[in-house]
Design an enzyme around this catalytic site. Structure first.
Site, PDB file in Angstrom:
ATOM      1  N   GLU A  71     104.396  18.349  20.694  1.00  0.00           N
ATOM      2  CA  GLU A  71     104.532  20.091  20.404  1.00  0.00           C
ATOM      3  C   GLU A  71     104.400  20.635  21.637  1.00  0.00           C
ATOM      4  O   GLU A  71     103.364  20.394  22.429  1.00  0.00           O
ATOM      5  CB  GLU A  71     103.491  20.309  19.396  1.00  0.00           C
ATOM      6  CG  GLU A  71     103.537  21.613  19.068  1.00  0.00           C
ATOM      7  CD  GLU A  71     102.820  22.394  17.925  1.00  0.00           C
ATOM      8  OE1 GLU A  71     101.553  21.639  17.906  1.00  0.00           O
ATOM      9  OE2 GLU A  71     102.770  23.074  17.178  1.00  0.00           O
ATOM     10  N   LYS A 143     108.684  24.164  11.897  1.00  0.00           N
ATOM     11  CA  LYS A 143     107.383  23.760  11.474  1.00  0.00           C
ATOM     12  C   LYS A 143     107.142  24.704  10.081  1.00  0.00           C
ATOM     13  O   LYS A 143     107.327  26.004  10.253  1.00  0.00           O
ATOM     14  CB  LYS A 143     106.279  24.273  12.510  1.00  0.00           C
ATOM     15  CG  LYS A 143     104.934  23.730  12.115  1.00  0.00           C
ATOM     16  CD  LYS A 143     104.130  24.036  13.270  1.00  0.00           C
ATOM     17  CE  LYS A 143     102.511  23.715  13.144  1.00  0.00           C
ATOM     18  NZ  LYS A 143     101.630  24.159  14.423  1.00  0.00           N
ATOM     19  N   CYS A 184     102.679  18.872  14.307  1.00  0.00           N
ATOM     20  CA  CYS A 184     101.258  18.935  14.332  1.00  0.00           C
ATOM     21  C   CYS A 184     100.431  19.435  12.995  1.00  0.00           C
ATOM     22  O   CYS A 184     100.262  18.518  12.285  1.00  0.00           O
ATOM     23  CB  CYS A 184     101.037  20.198  15.280  1.00  0.00           C
ATOM     24  SG  CYS A 184      99.245  20.221  15.883  1.00  0.00           S
TER      25      CYS A 184
HETATM   26  O1  LIG Z   1     100.903  27.421  20.342  1.00  0.00           O
HETATM   27  C1  LIG Z   1     101.286  26.396  21.061  1.00  0.00           C
HETATM   28  O2  LIG Z   1     101.394  26.502  22.380  1.00  0.00           O
HETATM   29  C2  LIG Z   1     101.569  25.138  20.557  1.00  0.00           C
HETATM   30  N1  LIG Z   1     101.233  25.002  18.960  1.00  0.00           N
HETATM   31  C3  LIG Z   1     100.239  24.795  18.857  1.00  0.00           C
HETATM   32  O3  LIG Z   1      99.119  24.398  19.484  1.00  0.00           O
HETATM   33  C4  LIG Z   1      99.923  24.582  17.218  1.00  0.00           C
HETATM   34  C5  LIG Z   1      99.665  26.010  16.579  1.00  0.00           C
HETATM   35  S1  LIG Z   1      98.426  27.046  17.282  1.00  0.00           S
HETATM   36  N2  LIG Z   1      98.586  23.847  17.059  1.00  0.00           N
HETATM   37  C6  LIG Z   1      98.266  23.215  15.947  1.00  0.00           C
HETATM   38  O4  LIG Z   1      99.134  23.351  14.804  1.00  0.00           O
HETATM   39  C7  LIG Z   1      97.018  22.373  15.901  1.00  0.00           C
HETATM   40  C8  LIG Z   1      96.690  21.644  14.499  1.00  0.00           C
HETATM   41  C9  LIG Z   1      95.473  21.225  14.686  1.00  0.00           C
HETATM   42  O5  LIG Z   1      94.603  21.031  15.665  1.00  0.00           O
HETATM   43  C10 LIG Z   1      94.786  20.474  13.136  1.00  0.00           C
HETATM   44  O6  LIG Z   1      95.194  20.606  12.153  1.00  0.00           O
HETATM   45  O7  LIG Z   1      93.635  20.312  13.358  1.00  0.00           O
END
Ligand SMILES: O=C(O)CNC(=O)[C@H](CS)NC(=O)CCC(=O)C(=O)O
Length: 309
Positions: A71, A143, A184
């Site tokens: 991601e 997503k 993710c």
């Molecule tokens: O925003 C960005 O640059 C890239 N996207 C992310 O990092 C995304 C959304 S903030 N992260 C997750 O989905 C972490 C899930 C997770 O850590 C869990 O389910 O425990």
């Protein structure tokens, strides 16, 4: 005896074996090689592209037909909202550059978590794009589950502030089998994986991720192996790794898991950036499903509605 050992013994006893004529261990004839990348993307599109370009060449030389990126491969912002400012349409110049990489190395790419421009200037879609070896976009999945979470001992995340949630479940055929696309945080919602397997015929589940360090340590491998086991699919989970900036650190541990739940590919712990390769054998998917026929044994939703009356 460890679960891995039992898994290997089961594979030896029950699952079809193949031998090369020379007796050496070679790739079984109907296996296809895949690769998964691990990297530490930053807020610099050109630098991330250079890393991806190097990893594509490595994967192609290793004989992989598909390389899966994590991601946010092309960009991780230093602060909230940065990603919106670099978001581009799916067929814009940035994705075209990644399509050229696929074409030049004749390899399929799973580009999980591309910042696709949203319906207004304040939002993007977190889009998982599959590109074929001729550089054509074959499929894209936005997503569905957004990471709005107060991580215990960590930060508060609110992905929905700048991201529009997708609505469609997406699977696509590829040379390594039928791929189920997710991103993710979707990993925590087993329903989408069940739909991918039981309604959309997925054989390989892709989970490009940027897990937090705290949640990754507690849940990453367990959730991934559970999704592989309960859906009898290969799982490929490319991960962001390490410190992207002074506020943001991702868990690492890029994994490839077989449909029996055995980890068949894992990047060595000391490496932040690199690829791991493994061979996907769809006859293993068939044989696990034949011997443990959960598709026939599972109850339809109507059963559960009646059962909970
Ligand atoms: O925003 C960005 O640059 C890239 N996207 C992310 O990092 C995304 C959304 S903030 N992260 C997750 O989905 C972490 C899930 C997770 O850590 C869990 O389910 O425990």
């Amino acid at each position: 005896m460890s679960v891995n050992v039992i898994g290997r013994i089961y594979s030896r006893l029950v699952l079809p074996r193949r031998f090369s004529v020379s007796g050496e261990s070679t790739m079984p004839s109907n296996s296809v090689r895949v690769a998964a990348a691990q990297m530490t993307s930053i807020n610099d599109l050109a630098s991330n592209f250079a890393t991806c370009s190097r990893l594509v060449k490595e994967a192609a030389s290793a004989g992989a037909k598909l390389l899966c990126f994590p991601e946010a491969f092309s960009y991780v912002g230093a602060k909230d909202g940065d990603s919106v400012s670099i978001a581009e349409p799916l067929h814009g110049p940035l994705m075209q550059k990644y399509c050229s990489l696929a074409r030049e190395s004749s390899i399929w790419l799973s580009l999980g978590g591309f910042q696709e421009r949203g319906s207004d200037d304040e939002h993007l879609c977190n889009t998982h794009v599959v590109v074929d070896d001729a550089g054509e976009i074959r499929s894209s999945y936005r997503k569905i589950h957004l990471f709005d979470v107060d991580v215990p001992g960590g930060r508060v995340y609110k992905e929905s502030k700048f991201t529009e949630a997708g609505k469609d479940v997406v699977a696509v055929d590829s040379p390594i089998g039928r791929l189920g696309l997710t991103v993710c945080y979707d990993l925590r919602f087993p329903e989408i994986y069940q739909l991918l397997r039981f309604q959309h015929g997925a054989q390989v589940l892709l989970v490009p991720s940027a897990f937090t360090k705290v949640t990754g340590e507690a849940h990453w491998e367990i959730l991934l192996r559970a999704r592989a086991i309960e859906n009898q699919c290969y799982v490929i989970a490319a991960a962001q790794a390490g410190e992207h900036n002074d506020k943001r650190e991702s868990y690492r541990d890029t994994l490839i898991i077989d449909p029996w739940g055995t980890v068949i590919g894992r990047l060595p712990d000391r490496l932040s950036t690199g690829i791991v390769v493994a061979d996907i054998d769809l006859s293993l998917v068939d044989s696990v499903r034949e011997k443990m026929p959960i598709a026939k044994q599972r109850k339809p939703i109507e059963f559960w509605k009646a059962a909970s009356l």
